[in-house]
Enzyme design. Structure first.
Site, PDB file in Angstrom:
ATOM      1  N   HIS A 267       1.078  -1.237   0.091  1.00  0.00           N
ATOM      2  CA  HIS A 267       0.154   0.042   0.103  1.00  0.00           C
ATOM      3  C   HIS A 267       0.956   1.465   0.016  1.00  0.00           C
ATOM      4  O   HIS A 267       0.685   2.150  -0.878  1.00  0.00           O
ATOM      5  CB  HIS A 267      -1.036   0.060   1.252  1.00  0.00           C
ATOM      6  CG  HIS A 267      -1.649   0.961   1.375  1.00  0.00           C
ATOM      7  ND1 HIS A 267      -3.060   1.169   0.981  1.00  0.00           N
ATOM      8  CD2 HIS A 267      -1.541   2.456   1.907  1.00  0.00           C
ATOM      9  CE1 HIS A 267      -3.741   2.368   1.236  1.00  0.00           C
ATOM     10  NE2 HIS A 267      -2.655   3.037   1.709  1.00  0.00           N
ATOM     11  N   GLU A 268       1.662   1.203   0.930  1.00  0.00           N
ATOM     12  CA  GLU A 268       2.629   2.547   1.057  1.00  0.00           C
ATOM     13  C   GLU A 268       3.616   2.552  -0.077  1.00  0.00           C
ATOM     14  O   GLU A 268       3.888   3.732  -0.612  1.00  0.00           O
ATOM     15  CB  GLU A 268       3.360   2.437   2.268  1.00  0.00           C
ATOM     16  CG  GLU A 268       2.684   2.325   3.492  1.00  0.00           C
ATOM     17  CD  GLU A 268       1.618   3.520   3.896  1.00  0.00           C
ATOM     18  OE1 GLU A 268       1.744   4.616   3.205  1.00  0.00           O
ATOM     19  OE2 GLU A 268       0.534   3.372   4.613  1.00  0.00           O
TER      20      GLU A 268
END
Ligand code: ZN
Length: 502
Positions: A267-268
């Site tokens: 995600h990051e």
């Protein structure tokens, strides 16, 4: 002053301001990863002084003069030209900064920082009574803020502009009502399905060193340039860009559970990949800046969910994961894939699956909207929170910490922020649909470890534009039609129909 000269000065002013902002970003990164416990007070002082400096630069009366000088030639420029896009955003920022009286800005900054600290302490003690006055104060100030910056429809619209320029409440109500119906319907069908994924395969012993290695390998393969980024441990995962060539992520791996660390990292990394795709030549101006939280979140969720929880992705990565983790060696690809997609209503938003996630956001949206419309008092918020959880998820929080005090957002004054998570999901599904139409079967590409075609498509259609278009225009340009929740609904129905044999 001639328009060309005014533009040159505005641009220089914008870039120089951005250097200060990026120093603040670096200080924040350090604060969230490396700082010794006794360094926090001094760091808060540094950041407050920097914020004051940035505020002064942004509200500098010369900015108004320069914008004025550019106004006369505005009609001669196409709306999406470099100059028009930058001027549009500079004007928007200037207006928002200068419409807020300084004492209100200071009071808000203070209430937000006090609210966040109070939340840290009182969430741990489950102390709603202690926290309540902070939230009441923030709500009063945020209402004043909305009146000061102004709005077209209703006060909540003013807050949305801080996170998603061009978005409005009426549109969100329609979007969420369609999504609510589709999500609860899908959830019921899943709960009736005899299929029960074995989620225990994700629990066991996943040595942290191996998790970090596997994460590095994976995100590099997806296209995160680690020469222009880095990965560090933290307690709350985040992405933070310092400037061109420096977009960092921080992740939290758990020895006994594979999923949170891994998917949090993907995600990051999705956020960082977006930042790495912005135009470095335009750094410090709107053209070289991410356009909104919704679009940012579309990139992180596209990589985390649409790609990272797909079968094609795991066809390629599962054998590699098995090399890293002994515990996965007796597990089949299908069992593992079912486990990372398991749907189960829970009370905690950040642990929610793709089907229930938007219901968590819907609840928060409805509650903060009711607070802003004066239909709900802070006093009655916990009861309303619990009632909506019963209604939408069939669950009742046991305490305030798992309930109304769960997220930091309201405590930190981030009201109007939550809808951008769902907008990110909506945009991600729509972009992926369009990319698949142009690139062919994405699952086949992923299974071969080929992620570059999708990355290049996103670079070309989303990243390189920075803030040239407003978020909705950008999505329309990239996908051929205005944002439409139908793509997310179709995507969820397709994915979970297969997984749960619906
Ligand atoms: Zn995110």
């Amino acid at each position: 002053m001639r328009a060309a000269e005014a533009y040159r000065r505005l641009k220089e002013h914008s870039v120089r301001t951005a250097y200060f902002i990026s120093l603040g970003a670096l200080a924040s990164w350090d604060q969230r990863t490396m700082i010794p416990p006794k360094g926090h007070q001094h760091r808060a002082g540094q950041l407050a002084e920097l914020a004051r400096l940035v505020h002064r630069r942004r509200s500098d009366p010369r900015v108004q003069e320069w914008l004025q000088a550019l106004q006369d030639t505005e009609a001669e420029r196409p709306a999406d030209s470099d100059i028009s896009a930058n001027v549009r955003e500079w004007r928007r920022i200037y207006q928002r900064v200068t419409r807020v009286p300084e004492d209100l800005a200071v009071a808000l900054a203070q209430a937000e920082s006090e609210g966040e600290s109070a939340w840290e302490v009182m969430k741990a003690k489950n102390d709603w009574r202690g926290f309540k006055p902070f939230l009441k104060r923030l709500l009063v100030l945020k209402k004043e803020y909305a009146e000061a910056v102004g709005y077209q429809g209703e006060p909540y619209d003013a807050l949305l502009q801080d996170y998603e320029p061009g978005e409005n409440t009426a549109n969100l109500i329609t979007l969420f009502s369609r999504l609510r119906e589709a999500s609860t319907n899908l959830l019921e069908r899943i709960e009736d399905s005899p299929q029960r994924p074995r989620t225990d395969v994700l629990r066991g012993s996943f040595p942290l060193r191996e998790q970090r290695r596997f994460i590095r390998e994976t995100v590099a393969r997806l296209g995160y340039d680690l020469e222009a980024g880095r990965i560090d441990p933290t307690s709350h995962p985040f992405e933070l860009s310092v400037g061109p060539g420096d977009s960092r992520i921080a992740v939290r791996c758990q020895q006994e559970h594979f999923a949170p660390g891994f998917f949090g990292a993907v995600h990051e990394a999705g956020h960082a990949i977006y930042e790495q795709g912005l135009s470095a030549d335009d750094w410090g101006t709107p053209l070289g800046s991410a356009v909104s939280l919704g679009v940012h979140e579309s990139q992180s969720r596209l990589w985390e969910n649409v790609v990272g929880r797909s079968l094609g992705f795991w066809r390629f990565f599962f054998p590699r994961a098995q090399e890293h983790f002994e515990g996965l060696r007796g597990i089949t690809l299908n069992d593992f894939h079912a486990a990372v997609n398991a749907v189960r209503p829970s009370l905690i938003r950040v642990e929610a699956d793709e089907v229930t996630y938007n219901l968590h956001i819907l609840i928060r949206f409805e509650l903060e909207l009711a607070l802003f419309r004066g239909e709900l008092e802070v006093e009655d918020l916990p009861a309303a929170w619990n009632e909506k959880h019963r209604q939408y998820l069939g669950l009742t929080p046991r305490d305030y910490a798992q309930g109304v005090m769960q997220d930091v957002h309201w405590a930190a004054g981030q009201m109007g922020y939550f809808p951008t998570y769902t907008l990110g999901n909506v945009y991600a599904a729509q972009l992926a649909h369009k990319a698949a139409g142009e690139l062919g079967d994405l699952q086949d590409l992923f299974a071969k470890g080929e992620f570059a075609p999708l990355l290049l498509w996103l670079r070309e259609n989303v990243h390189r534009h920075g803030s040239r278009y407003l978020p909705k225009e950008l999505i329309a340009q990239a996908s051929g039609e205005p944002p439409n929740v139908r793509y997310l609904i179709d995507y969820l129905n397709d994915r979970f129909a297969t997984l749960y044999a619906l």
